[in-house]
Design a protein around this motif. Structure first.
Motif, mmCIF file in Angstrom:
data_model
loop_
_atom_site.group_PDB
_atom_site.id
_atom_site.type_symbol
_atom_site.label_atom_id
_atom_site.label_comp_id
_atom_site.label_asym_id
_atom_site.label_seq_id
_atom_site.Cartn_x
_atom_site.Cartn_y
_atom_site.Cartn_z
ATOM 1 N N ALA A 48 0.829 -1.207 0.000
ATOM 2 C CA ALA A 48 0.000 0.000 0.000
ATOM 3 C C ALA A 48 0.861 1.252 0.000
ATOM 4 O O ALA A 48 0.553 2.229 -0.707
ATOM 5 N N GLU A 49 1.928 1.247 0.792
ATOM 6 C CA GLU A 49 2.825 2.406 0.797
ATOM 7 C C GLU A 49 3.436 2.631 -0.590
ATOM 8 O O GLU A 49 3.547 3.769 -1.061
ATOM 9 N N ALA A 50 3.838 1.533 -1.242
ATOM 10 C CA ALA A 50 4.413 1.661 -2.583
ATOM 11 C C ALA A 50 3.374 2.163 -3.574
ATOM 12 O O ALA A 50 3.674 2.992 -4.451
ATOM 13 N N LEU A 51 2.139 1.688 -3.455
ATOM 14 C CA LEU A 51 1.074 2.142 -4.350
ATOM 15 C C LEU A 51 0.761 3.613 -4.132
ATOM 16 O O LEU A 51 0.503 4.359 -5.087
ATOM 17 N N LEU A 52 0.771 4.055 -2.880
ATOM 18 C CA LEU A 52 0.544 5.468 -2.618
ATOM 19 C C LEU A 52 1.660 6.311 -3.223
ATOM 20 O O LEU A 52 1.421 7.411 -3.739
ATOM 21 N N GLY A 53 2.901 5.787 -3.150
ATOM 22 C CA GLY A 53 4.020 6.511 -3.765
ATOM 23 C C GLY A 53 3.883 6.600 -5.273
ATOM 24 O O GLY A 53 4.418 7.523 -5.892
ATOM 25 N N ALA A 54 3.164 5.629 -5.862
ATOM 26 C CA ALA A 54 2.928 5.643 -7.315
ATOM 27 C C ALA A 54 1.600 6.302 -7.654
ATOM 28 O O ALA A 54 1.135 6.206 -8.794
ATOM 29 N N ASP A 55 0.952 6.940 -6.646
ATOM 30 C CA ASP A 55 -0.317 7.649 -6.838
ATOM 31 C C ASP A 55 -1.426 6.711 -7.303
ATOM 32 O O ASP A 55 -2.263 7.062 -8.131
ATOM 33 N N ARG A 56 -1.432 5.489 -6.728
ATOM 34 C CA ARG A 56 -2.502 4.511 -7.028
ATOM 35 C C ARG A 56 -3.306 4.313 -5.750
ATOM 36 O O ARG A 56 -3.270 3.287 -5.109
ATOM 37 N N ARG A 57 -4.070 5.339 -5.409
ATOM 38 C CA ARG A 57 -4.722 5.441 -4.123
ATOM 39 C C ARG A 57 -5.768 4.363 -3.893
ATOM 40 O O ARG A 57 -5.839 3.767 -2.803
ATOM 41 N N ASP A 58 -6.597 4.080 -4.878
ATOM 42 C CA ASP A 58 -7.671 3.095 -4.697
ATOM 43 C C ASP A 58 -7.111 1.706 -4.423
ATOM 44 O O ASP A 58 -7.616 0.974 -3.556
ATOM 45 N N GLU A 59 -6.073 1.326 -5.155
ATOM 46 C CA GLU A 59 -5.443 0.024 -4.908
ATOM 47 C C GLU A 59 -4.814 -0.020 -3.519
ATOM 48 O O GLU A 59 -4.875 -1.036 -2.818
ATOM 49 N N ALA A 60 -4.207 1.100 -3.121
ATOM 50 C CA ALA A 60 -3.595 1.154 -1.794
ATOM 51 C C ALA A 60 -4.648 0.997 -0.705
ATOM 52 O O ALA A 60 -4.431 0.303 0.301
#
Length: 987
Positions: A867-879
């Motif tokens: 989730a932290e990595a997804l947030l860093g990639a601006d993929r909020r819903d997946e996170a």
């Protein structure tokens, strides 16, 4: 220099949550306008005072009044506890009648005789003499004062030690409790239940008080065995495990007894501390001479004594004996069960009485018991009792014979620890008894060999080796088969402990040379099976299979089914290594069945262990859990839980249940042995349990255990393999990545020294280390320290490369890296991606998938990092989806650090962890008073200065600090402040 125990109340309250919650609920109810009273009963020293102190310390916005009765008899100072409680108040001058109680007030004028009226005795519960108007005015004044105080602030009135209360205090207490209505008042009275004999004046009053609707009774029982151990561990400073166990057992859950025993725990003398003995003997000295005689005779027998044996040895007429026993029961020194057995209410009371006997008196009574028991040897347990009493009465020959008989009985009963004790006693007596008086059917080397075997099954591997070596040294002219049996036993003991590989090979090969050219026999078959096992450990699989097949052939010809079962188990292990799982399953099942048929339990447990390990290594955790549950039940029912393979099974139960997410089962399996076992056994089980304590967030306890276990790494490499990883994880959860990488480096250096460069456990340990370097790099970036960041990145990449090479070059049991190794490799590569930023989502997704075969907690942790990595990639819903999944698992498991980390991540990202709830702030970790204390400590205040500023006692400040440190997992106040700042809990 001996260790110094940390006595007193400076430790968090242990195992009293239920009782404390009841008291807090009663206090909360009083705060809402429903007055109440709680009568807290418990034995002397069980912890009543500590419990009410904890209640008082946590009672915010409450006026606490405390008073204590003194042991001054019925003619003691009247109203003493109330005077002590009310004296500090400034409002007492408004109530002139209080002058009869409080010395600082002037007494009212003396009334003329006959001017005072009399009131009926029925004003308060219980029968009592009439009281005059002056006393009633005093009672009304106390009630009125408490009522006035309760209108301004909630009031807690504590009256301790009511068993010593004078008559006036009892009357006043009953008056107050009968008039509890809507005052914001809680009255707590404590008393010793064990002091209330049938004629005690408090007994009739209690029977009346408990009928009142506002009065509740709370019984404070002694600690359970597990809680007693926790208390002793918290109270002591790194005492050895065997000393902790002994103190916990002897205290029988009594906190005061435990404190007194700890004070002398590091001394060789096991006698009672004099202060404790004096307290216990004072109760005996108040008895009649006849009762004292009976209790002394009973103490020689032990904690329990049957009525018929006591009658035989005491030498008293039946009526006189019954009278004395009735007195002992009524005064709570003895209790009686339905089987006509009398038992000392506490073992330490028996020790005190026994220790007070004169030497000649003690010998005479022991001899009388020995004569009685010699006539009843057909009774179960009689041989063990006879051995004890014969030894204490100096009849060494009888003690030797009885000890050998008792050892056999204990082993047949599935009690190896007790059997070992009897064998050791027999060996100690052997040379002290003339050869003509020794048993003719046994020799010393036989006893030594048997002691080695029993020590191994009792969880004492080091002593098993020592006895085996002594048996080898005692050989003198025996046949080749007899010599081979001794060497075989020694080789089995040596195989269990690390560092004995060369001696193990020499001894095992020596046994084989003795019987190589002999005809088939049970000894030769067992030796062949031993050779097969040794060669398998040396990875000489072809030779191992040849020896195993020869062992099966010899065993069948010589009628040695135990050897056949052992060899079948070895064939199953070899099939598993070769990837032939169907054949392995068949061999394991045949080995288990064959061993069970002939009672070869150790051989059976060995087959069970490797059977489960086959499923564990292949990632079939549910099946592994099933097998280890059956294996554990078998070990338990045969009394071999702490034998060589019993221990291995128990440790795998801890790991498998932990990985599968059944943490309650893992917690049960990780409970320490309730018996004397070796330090290696204790350390290995404790190491396995750190998985659970770290992940649950018991950080302070985990720190204590892991730090202590560092000194046990030399005992078994598995201790280092486990705690090297869990120690690093613990440091990460505590926000100390520099300590995490230090612990990982220490563990890797240790495994490299003992296991070579490619120990497969380095994959897991290394993954934790890479995580530590990633956190160090992130901390350096926040501080804009480019040089420190670069060092962390380079070290992390170097460690990640070591993990890759270990996965490539290591030699797994089954020939290829299993799912666990592949999952930790994926975790290490994902952690490597965090060295320079938020991390690679695809690598973290691979780690999530890798642990998907059954490691519930590890997968949830990887979801958090994903989730932290997804947030860093601006993929909020997946996170958000990954955080919710991770949060559900963490909450369900009770994994507090992970749950807090997930919640913190969600809070920063403004993500609701539950779809039906809005984002909200996390609840404060501390109470308002704890936060105030922590803030002042952070400002550099001492405990005394904090107390003065907050208007609380220095002792209360200490209690608050203990609770703050427990919540933060800190061991010192400075560390608590540092952790609070690091977590953002202090501004």
């Amino acid at each position: 220099m001996p260790l110094v125990a940390r006595l007193g109340s400076g430790i968090p309250l242990v195992a009293r949550d239920r009782e404390l919650n009841r008291l807090r609920a009663a206090l909360a109810q009083a705060g809402r306008g429903t007055a109440g009273a709680v009568l807290l009963a418990g034995d002397a020293g069980v912890g009543k005072t500590r419990l009410v102190e904890e209640l008082a310390a946590s009672a915010d916005d409450t006026l606490v009044l405390m008073g204590r009765c003194l042991d001054a008899g019925e003619t003691g100072l009247p109203y003493l506890p109330f005077a002590e409680a009310l004296s500090p108040l400034e409002d007492t001058a408004n109530w002139p009648a209080l002058a009869m109680m409080l010395p600082q007030l002037a007494l009212p004028a003396e009334r003329e005789p006959g001017t005072g009226g009399m009131i009926a005795p029925s004003l308060t519960p219980g029968r009592r003499p009439e009281q005059d108007v002056g006393q009633l005015q005093l009672f009304d004044a106390v009630l009125g004062l408490l009522g006035d105080l309760a209108e301004r602030q909630r009031v807690l009135l504590v009256v301790e030690d009511l068993h010593w209360a004078d008559a006036s205090t009892r009357y006043l207490l009953s008056f107050l409790l009968s008039r509890l209505r809507s005052q914001r008042l809680l009255v707590v009275g404590t008393y010793r239940a064990d002091d209330l004999h049938r004629s005690h004046p408090l007994r009739p009053l209690l029977s009346e008080l408990v009928r009142l609707p506002a009065v509740d009774r709370l019984d404070l029982s002694p600690f359970s065995a597990a809680d007693a151990r926790r208390f002793v561990e918290a109270l002591s400073d790194d005492l050895p495990q065997d000393v902790v166990r002994q103190v916990a057992e002897r205290s029988e859950g009594n906190a005061f007894f435990a404190e007194e025993l700890i004070a002398v725990a590091t001394c060789d003398d096991r006698s009672l501390p004099s202060a404790l003995a004096d307290v216990l003997l004072s109760r005996v000295e108040r008895l009649s001479p006849e009762a004292q005689h009976v209790v002394r005779v009973a103490s020689v027998r032990g904690r329990r004594v049957r009525h018929d044996r006591l009658r035989e040895v005491a030498g008293m007429a039946d009526v006189a004996l019954d009278t004395a026993l009735r007195e002992l029961v009524q005064h709570h020194l003895l209790v009686v069960d339905d089987n006509e057995v009398y038992m000392f209410r506490h073992a330490l009371l028996r020790e005190a009485v026994y220790g007070d006997l004169l030497p000649g008196e003690r010998v005479r009574v022991h001899a009388a018991y020995a004569r009685h028991l010699a006539e009843h040897l057909d009774e179960r347990g009689a041989a063990a009792a006879l051995a004890h009493h014969a030894f204490q009465s100096h009849d060494l020959a009888q003690a030797l014979t009885a000890s050998i008989k008792a050892a056999k009985e204990s082993e047949r009963a599935g009690a190896p620890a007790e059997s070992l004790e009897h064998l050791e006693k027999a060996l100690n007596l052997w040379n002290a008894v003339a050869p003509a008086d020794r048993p003719s059917d046994v020799d010393e080397y036989v006893l030594l060999r048997r002691a080695s075997w029993v020590a191994g099954t009792a969880g004492q591997p080091e002593r098993a080796v020592a006895f085996g070596r002594s048996a080898k040294d005692a050989l003198d002219g025996q046949s080749p088969e007899e010599q081979a049996e001794v060497l075989l036993r020694l080789s089995q003991a040596l195989a269990v402990l690390d560092g004995n590989e060369r001696e193990h090979q020499e001894v095992m090969t020596g046994a084989w040379e003795l019987v190589r050219d002999r005809d088939p026999s049970p000894t030769r078959a067992r030796t062949l099976a031993g050779m097969a096992s040794m060669l398998r450990q040396q990875r000489k699989h072809a030779q191992a299979r040849d020896f195993a097949e020869q062992a099966i052939a010899d065993g069948r010809r010589a009628n040695a089914p135990g050897a056949v079962a052992d060899a079948l188990g070895t064939l199953g292990i070899l099939d598993d290594h070769a990837g032939r799982h169907d054949e392995a399953r068949t061999h394991f099942e045949r080995a288990i069945e064959s061993a069970r048929e002939v009672g070869a339990v150790n051989t059976e447990l060995r087959a069970w262990y490797y059977f489960g390990l086959m499923y564990y290594d292949s990632g079939e955790l549910a099946e592994a859990a099933r097998v280890y549950t059956l294996a554990g039940e078998r070990a338990q029912e045969t009394g071999l839980t702490w034998s060589t393979f019993g221990l291995e099974i128990r440790i795998l139960q801890v790991l498998v249940h932990y990985y599968c997410g059944d943490w309650s089962a893992a917690e049960w399996a990780s409970e320490p042995p309730g018996m004397s076992v070796s330090s290696t056994v204790h350390a290995r089980l404790a190491a396995a349990g750190t998985h659970l304590t770290v992940s649950r967030g018991d950080l302070a306890e985990s720190e204590r255990v892991i730090t202590k276990l560092r000194h046990d790494w030399h005992r078994d490499i598995q201790i280092a393999l486990i705690t090297g990883g869990t120690g690093g994880e613990l440091a990460l959860w505590r926000g100390r990545p520099e300590l995490a990488v230090e612990r990982v480096a220490d563990a890797l250096a240790w495994t490299g020294k003992l296991g070579g460069p490619w120990v497969l456990a380095d994959i897991r340990i290394g993954a934790v280390g890479v995580a530590g370097y990633a956190d160090l790099a992130a901390k350096a970036r926040r501080k804009r320290d480019a040089e420190a960041e670069q060092r962390a990145v380079e070290s992390g990449r170097e460690l990640a490369e070591h993990v890759r090479l270990t996965a490539k070059n290591g030699v797994p049991r089954s020939g290829e890296l299993g799912p666990e190794g592949r999952a930790w490799l994926a975790r290490a590569l994902a952690e490597e991606s965090r060295l320079t930023g938020a991390g690679d989502p695809e690598l973290w997704r691979a780690a999530v998938d890798g642990f998907g075969y059954g490691l519930v907690f590890e997968q949830a942790l990887c979801r958090w990092r994903l989730a932290e990595a997804l947030l860093g990639a601006d993929r909020r819903d997946e996170a958000a989806e990954q955080l919710r999944l991770a949060g559900e698992v963490a909450t369900g498991l009770g994994a507090k650090p992970l749950a807090e980390a997930v919640a913190a991540c969600a809070k920063r990202a403004r993500i609701a962890l539950r779809a039906d709830e809005p984002v909200r702030e996390r609840a404060d970790l501390f109470t308002p008073r704890e936060r105030a204390v922590l803030g002042l400590v952070a400002a550099g205040r001492t405990n005394r200065e904090v107390g003065e500023e907050l208007y609380i006692s220095e002792k209360t400040v200490s209690v608050h600090l203990s609770r703050i440190m427990a919540k933060l997992g800190a061991s010192r106040r400075a560390e608590a402040v540092a952790i609070a700042y690091d977590r953002g809990l202090l501004e």
